[in-house]
Design an enzyme around this catalytic site. Structure first.
Site, PDB file in Angstrom:
ATOM      1  N   LYS A  85       0.818  -1.221   0.000  1.00  0.00           N
ATOM      2  CA  LYS A  85       0.000   0.000   0.000  1.00  0.00           C
ATOM      3  C   LYS A  85       0.849   1.268   0.000  1.00  0.00           C
ATOM      4  O   LYS A  85       0.421   2.315  -0.492  1.00  0.00           O
ATOM      5  CB  LYS A  85      -0.945  -0.016   1.196  1.00  0.00           C
ATOM      6  CG  LYS A  85      -2.097  -1.007   1.045  1.00  0.00           C
ATOM      7  CD  LYS A  85      -3.048  -0.937   2.212  1.00  0.00           C
ATOM      8  CE  LYS A  85      -4.296  -1.764   1.953  1.00  0.00           C
ATOM      9  NZ  LYS A  85      -4.022  -3.170   1.729  1.00  0.00           N
ATOM     10  N   GLU A 127      -2.978   6.971   7.284  1.00  0.00           N
ATOM     11  CA  GLU A 127      -3.461   8.044   6.426  1.00  0.00           C
ATOM     12  C   GLU A 127      -4.727   8.648   7.026  1.00  0.00           C
ATOM     13  O   GLU A 127      -5.343   8.085   7.931  1.00  0.00           O
ATOM     14  CB  GLU A 127      -3.726   7.522   5.014  1.00  0.00           C
ATOM     15  CG  GLU A 127      -4.763   6.423   4.926  1.00  0.00           C
ATOM     16  CD  GLU A 127      -4.819   5.789   3.549  1.00  0.00           C
ATOM     17  OE1 GLU A 127      -3.852   5.940   2.778  1.00  0.00           O
ATOM     18  OE2 GLU A 127      -5.833   5.126   3.248  1.00  0.00           O
ATOM     19  N   ASN A 157     -14.825  -3.022   8.203  1.00  0.00           N
ATOM     20  CA  ASN A 157     -14.104  -2.726   6.963  1.00  0.00           C
ATOM     21  C   ASN A 157     -14.186  -3.855   5.938  1.00  0.00           C
ATOM     22  O   ASN A 157     -13.392  -3.895   4.993  1.00  0.00           O
ATOM     23  CB  ASN A 157     -12.631  -2.398   7.249  1.00  0.00           C
ATOM     24  CG  ASN A 157     -12.476  -1.189   8.143  1.00  0.00           C
ATOM     25  OD1 ASN A 157     -13.034  -0.129   7.857  1.00  0.00           O
ATOM     26  ND2 ASN A 157     -11.747  -1.338   9.239  1.00  0.00           N
ATOM     27  N   GLU A 195      -9.776   0.639  -6.008  1.00  0.00           N
ATOM     28  CA  GLU A 195     -10.780   1.047  -5.031  1.00  0.00           C
ATOM     29  C   GLU A 195     -10.607   2.519  -4.662  1.00  0.00           C
ATOM     30  O   GLU A 195      -9.485   2.998  -4.489  1.00  0.00           O
ATOM     31  CB  GLU A 195     -10.699   0.168  -3.791  1.00  0.00           C
ATOM     32  CG  GLU A 195     -10.849  -1.323  -4.116  1.00  0.00           C
ATOM     33  CD  GLU A 195     -11.085  -2.174  -2.887  1.00  0.00           C
ATOM     34  OE1 GLU A 195     -11.271  -1.606  -1.790  1.00  0.00           O
ATOM     35  OE2 GLU A 195     -11.089  -3.404  -3.029  1.00  0.00           O
ATOM     36  N   GLU A 250      -6.757   1.623  -2.764  1.00  0.00           N
ATOM     37  CA  GLU A 250      -5.825   0.535  -3.025  1.00  0.00           C
ATOM     38  C   GLU A 250      -6.192  -0.125  -4.344  1.00  0.00           C
ATOM     39  O   GLU A 250      -7.274   0.108  -4.891  1.00  0.00           O
ATOM     40  CB  GLU A 250      -5.848  -0.503  -1.901  1.00  0.00           C
ATOM     41  CG  GLU A 250      -7.188  -1.214  -1.741  1.00  0.00           C
ATOM     42  CD  GLU A 250      -7.195  -2.189  -0.582  1.00  0.00           C
ATOM     43  OE1 GLU A 250      -6.146  -2.361   0.067  1.00  0.00           O
ATOM     44  OE2 GLU A 250      -8.255  -2.786  -0.310  1.00  0.00           O
ATOM     45  N   ASN A 298      -6.469  -4.003  -5.923  1.00  0.00           N
ATOM     46  CA  ASN A 298      -6.434  -5.439  -5.659  1.00  0.00           C
ATOM     47  C   ASN A 298      -6.101  -6.177  -6.940  1.00  0.00           C
ATOM     48  O   ASN A 298      -6.801  -6.044  -7.949  1.00  0.00           O
ATOM     49  CB  ASN A 298      -7.776  -5.923  -5.105  1.00  0.00           C
ATOM     50  CG  ASN A 298      -7.965  -5.530  -3.656  1.00  0.00           C
ATOM     51  OD1 ASN A 298      -7.176  -5.913  -2.796  1.00  0.00           O
ATOM     52  ND2 ASN A 298      -8.985  -4.739  -3.382  1.00  0.00           N
ATOM     53  N   PHE A 329     -22.595  -7.092  14.491  1.00  0.00           N
ATOM     54  CA  PHE A 329     -22.967  -7.209  13.076  1.00  0.00           C
ATOM     55  C   PHE A 329     -22.414  -8.476  12.422  1.00  0.00           C
ATOM     56  O   PHE A 329     -22.431  -8.603  11.211  1.00  0.00           O
ATOM     57  CB  PHE A 329     -22.535  -5.980  12.271  1.00  0.00           C
ATOM     58  CG  PHE A 329     -23.188  -4.708  12.716  1.00  0.00           C
ATOM     59  CD1 PHE A 329     -24.546  -4.507  12.548  1.00  0.00           C
ATOM     60  CD2 PHE A 329     -22.447  -3.712  13.331  1.00  0.00           C
ATOM     61  CE1 PHE A 329     -25.165  -3.341  12.975  1.00  0.00           C
ATOM     62  CE2 PHE A 329     -23.040  -2.537  13.765  1.00  0.00           C
ATOM     63  CZ  PHE A 329     -24.416  -2.350  13.583  1.00  0.00           C
TER      64      PHE A 329
END
Length: 662
Positions: free
Chosen positions: A132, A216, A251, A291, A304, A306, A364
């Site tokens: 990354k 970040e 996430n 993304e 990022e 993928n 969740f």
């Protein structure tokens, strides 16, 4: 259903590619690759761990080889074993999972010396985009919008706090080699930064063998929108429209759709062109995903890239008609792309729900394990596709991701696709493990989602106190009570018959009405049922409802019509005490149905006292104890961390429920 989404641009029979392909993956994505290989006439080799010996992808492949025990590091990421299988089976090509791609260098000599082709981009692109930190620098140089942050490697927790203060809270702490939401934490202050650094580095080391982190700026309340790209080895690259992936927990994506309700043609084109610019900058050659985070003003920032086939790729296949696996194989063989940018359409709308073996009522979705005692996919519904790697009898274990399947529906517009998804979720039968069907159904029917007003904070905003299941309206409550009472009476009538004949023909029962007491939630409701042919007339709250069904009590699915409204229900369980569980509108409700006399007598039955668990720390899921923060005799306060449990590649902090001594 599979062919439905990829019915255009297929040239399977005339294409000369590879004779044999090894798939270094498992689960639904391995099965997905095998399906296209079969259509292209390519023989497949599956690898598997010892616990996956009877997995679906193993049964689908032409050959299969065990590469080690259950832990991924000793099997699916066992590079020496995989290389030996490639040699032994003489596979000409290999389809890798991304975790293996991160350790790609050890396979280069094999590619060069034995002529094995990898289905995916070359090493340079994988290394550049898999890191990354490096990918962000490359994106900046390619004139791609990026998020403000620290471009180096964070050394320790103290440096993480210093950098976070310089950037300004909130910040995102991310694993440099990460993906899939693992090794990722949001921090709003110094304490959360230190804790996030610890958990993220541990998860990154465990999942990717690389504990480097970056920090970040966290873009608060954004949308997560990604662009599918496709590039060949001849300098050609396309963007295949976007996917909306904003519905997330921890996430990790839960619901995806294509296209996005938010993008206008200009923003879509700008995002697509930047995604292609990045792909060309790293000489990318395969299918990949760029993304972005998109704010409320449609400003977008690179997140990022993928370098693999994404879990959510089916929605792109549905609206474009392309088979992305076939395109990846063609590109790997050296063929140029067959399409121009103008050839890529947006036809209709597609929605994907990730069906997980998880309990949605706990954060969740806390993972659940067990055997699928009953499993039935809703493939009888038109325009439904299910990508899965399991079947009835399969085990959901602690070693791998808890995904059961990807459920995809397609329609000419969004409303049609969502309506089909609602029907498909109601008709999906899963027994033996907890699952998130109830959460998925609530999300896709929620007014905010239907209107397209979503962000990555959708779940915590809509359910600030956690997910509690569907909240019944007064009409829905009456429908459930009437259905449950009718089902009870239908069972009573069936029990009087033997092979379709009354047990004692000379003593025919003329009973046509029943007075029942139904316990639902905190309420007890008197319900009167009378039989009228194959229908039941049910009185609830002084109102009469007509309930009709074929009453096939052996089927896991029961279609019931209540005053003209069709509902698909599932009876999950029942016992001799009148207790029953019914899945209604996606949520499982517990009821107790008794005759009026039995209800009067039940008040004299002693109730079993609930166990006091406040003094016990019990893990909500099976897993590995990574660390223990206390010892016998220590005083702990409420909310203090006691230990850390790692389950299904995620680390979870277990805390004390009250103040006391260990």
């Amino acid at each position: 259903a599979y062919v439905l989404c990829i019915s255009r641009f297929l040239l399977f029979s005339s294409l000369q590619t590879f004779e044999k392909l090894l798939i270094a993956n498992r689960g639904e994505i391995a099965c997905r690759v095998i399906k296209t290989c079969k259509k292209m006439g390519i023989k497949t080799v599956a690898i598997h761990s010892d616990v996956d010996a009877n997995a679906v992808h193993v049964k689908m492949a032409d050959e299969s080889v065990c590469v080690g025990p259950a832990p991924t590091s000793k099997s699916y990421l066992n590079m020496d074993a995989i290389m030996e299988v490639i040699r032994k089976t003489r596979a000409q090509a290999v389809s890798l999972n991304e975790s293996i791609c991160c350790s790609f260098l050890s396979l280069l000599s094999l590619q060069a010396s034995e002529g094995v082709t990898f289905i995916g981009p070359d090493t340079h692109a994988i290394q550049a985009m898999g890191d990354k930190i490096e990918s962000k620098l490359l994106a900046k140089n390619a004139k791609v919008n990026t998020i403000p942050g620290f471009d180096g490697v964070v050394k320790d927790a103290d440096e993480a706090v210093r950098i976070a203060r310089e950037i300004g809270y909130p910040v995102m702490i991310k694993a440099s080699a990460g993906g899939g939401g693992k090794g990722m934490r949001i921090a709003w202050d110094d304490e959360e930064t230190r804790e996030g650094f610890r958990f993220s580095s541990q998860e990154a080391a465990s999942s990717f063998g690389d504990d480097r982190l970056l920090i970040e700026k966290f873009i608060d309340n954004p949308r997560h929108i990604e662009i599918q790209v496709l590039a060949d080895k001849h300098g050609n690259a396309l963007w295949l429209n976007e996917r909306e992936c904003s519905i997330q927990r921890r996430n990790q994506k839960v619901v995806e759709e294509a296209p996005s309700t938010f993008l206008d043609p200009e923003t879509r084109r700008a995002m697509g062109e930047q995604a292609v610019a990045l792909a060309k900058a790293v000489k990318y050659s395969s299918a990949g995903t760029v993304e972005f985070l998109v704010d409320s003003s449609k400003n977008f920032y690179f997140l990022e890239m993928n370098t693999r086939l994404q879990v959510e790729h089916p929605v792109t296949e549905c609206i474009t008609g392309l088979d992305l696996v076939q395109e990846m194989i063609r590109v790997a063989k050296g063929y140029p792309l067959r399409h121009k940018q103008a050839d890529i359409p947006i036809n209709g709308w597609a929605v994907e729900c990730r069906v997980y073996a998880e309990d949605p009522y706990k954060s969740f979705g806390l993972p659940s394990i067990g055997k699928l005692s009953q499993y039935q996919e809703p493939l009888h519904i038109p325009s439904v596709r299910v990508d899965s790697g399991i079947q009835q009898g399969s085990d959901i274990s602690i070693y791998y991701d808890p995904m059961i399947s990807k459920l995809i529906t397609y329609g000419s517009n969004r409303a049609e696709a969502l309506k089909r998804m609602e029907e498909a979720l109601d008709n999906y039968v899963i027994r033996g493990v907890a699952h998130n069907i109830s959460l998925l159904r609530e999300v896709i029917t929620h007014p905010r989602f239907v209107e397209g007003h979503i962000s990555t904070k959708f779940l915590p905003e809509v359910y600030p106190d956690g997910f509690k299941g569907h909240k019944l309206t007064e009409l829905e409550r009456r429908e459930l009570l009437a259905t449950a009472a009718s089902l009870y009476v239908a069972e009573q009538l069936r029990s009087q018959r033997f092979l379709g004949t009354p047990r004692i023909p000379v003593a025919k029962s003329k009973r046509r009405s029943w007075e029942l007491s139904v316990h639902l939630g905190d309420g007890i409701y008197p319900v009167a049922v009378s039989k009228d042919g194959s229908s039941f007339s049910v009185e609830v709250d002084g109102m009469k409802l007509n309930v009709t069904s074929k009453w096939n009590l052996a089927s896991p699915l029961l279609s019931v019509t209540i005053d003209g409204t069709q509902r698909t229900i599932q009876r999950i369980s029942r016992n001799a005490a009148g207790e029953t569980s019914i899945q209604f509108l996606g949520t499982v409700y517990k009821l107790q149905i008794l005759t009026k006399v039995a209800a009067e007598l039940s008040k004299y039955m002693p109730e079993k006292a609930e166990e006091d668990t406040s003094s016990i720390l019990r893990s909500p899921m099976p897993g590995t104890v990574v660390s223990v923060s206390v010892k016998p005799g220590d005083m702990v306060s409420e909310g203090q961390e006691i230990c850390v449990i790692e389950a299904m590649k995620m680390q979870n902090s277990m805390i004390a429920a009250k103040t006391g001594k260990v």
